[in-house]
Design a protein around this motif. Structure first.
Motif: not given
Length: 174
Positions: A82-92, A5-21
């Protein structure tokens, strides 16, 4: 899977995509570019062990669930979050609409890296030689003395050794 449910979405995550810059010198550099942020539910799974670089490493995958929308539908295994609260990085590893109802995107993720504590190493003292400092510690190392002290003992003992080790001359042997 339990009902989310919406109540379970307690964490905030940021999505990143690898791009050639472009780096400004005509070269391209692969960089992670932030795409968007969402509320998420992070459910750690049972951990396990895997062999990485000829040693066992612990692996703790996690199921990360976000709401389905036009942006989250574009998430692939090439992204990371990236979990914004702790800074943990996860590979999908996988991202899919498991319920097939276009309500939530479920992603199987693994931590990208974990900083391991460095093993305790004895600090090299200034009086120890490079050879002493570079040798691995062994049993009895607590009794090892600095080189300067050892040389002083040898210097004091040297006259005694010279007298006892001296070969008598021919005249003294007769």
């Amino acid at each position: 899977m339990a009902m989310i449910t919406a109540n379970d979405l307690r964490d905030r995550v940021s999505f990143e995509k690898r791009e050639e810059v472009d780096d400004g010198y005509g070269n391209t550099v692969g960089m992670w570019v932030a795409q968007f942020e969402r509320d998420a539910c992070i459910l750690p799974s049972k951990g396990g062990e895997t062999v990485i670089a000829a040693r066992l490493q612990e692996v703790q995958p996690a199921l990360i669930i976000v709401r389905f929308d036009a942006e989250t539908a574009t998430i692939t295994a090439e992204w990371r979050l990236i979990e914004t609260r702790s800074g943990s990085i996860y590979n999908i590893r996988t991202a899919a609409d498991m319920e097939r109802r276009r309500r939530f995107i479920t992603m199987l993720c693994e931590p990208a890296w974990r900083r391991e504590p460095s093993p305790a190493r004895p600090r090299a003292e200034t009086s120890l030689s490079w050879r002493t400092a570079m040798t691995p510690p062994k049993a009895g190392d607590q009794f090892r003395m600095p080189d300067a002290e050892f040389e002083a003992i040898l210097t004091r003992a040297a006259p005694k050794f010279r007298r006892s080790a001296r070969v008598p001359s021919r005249q003294q042997r007769r």
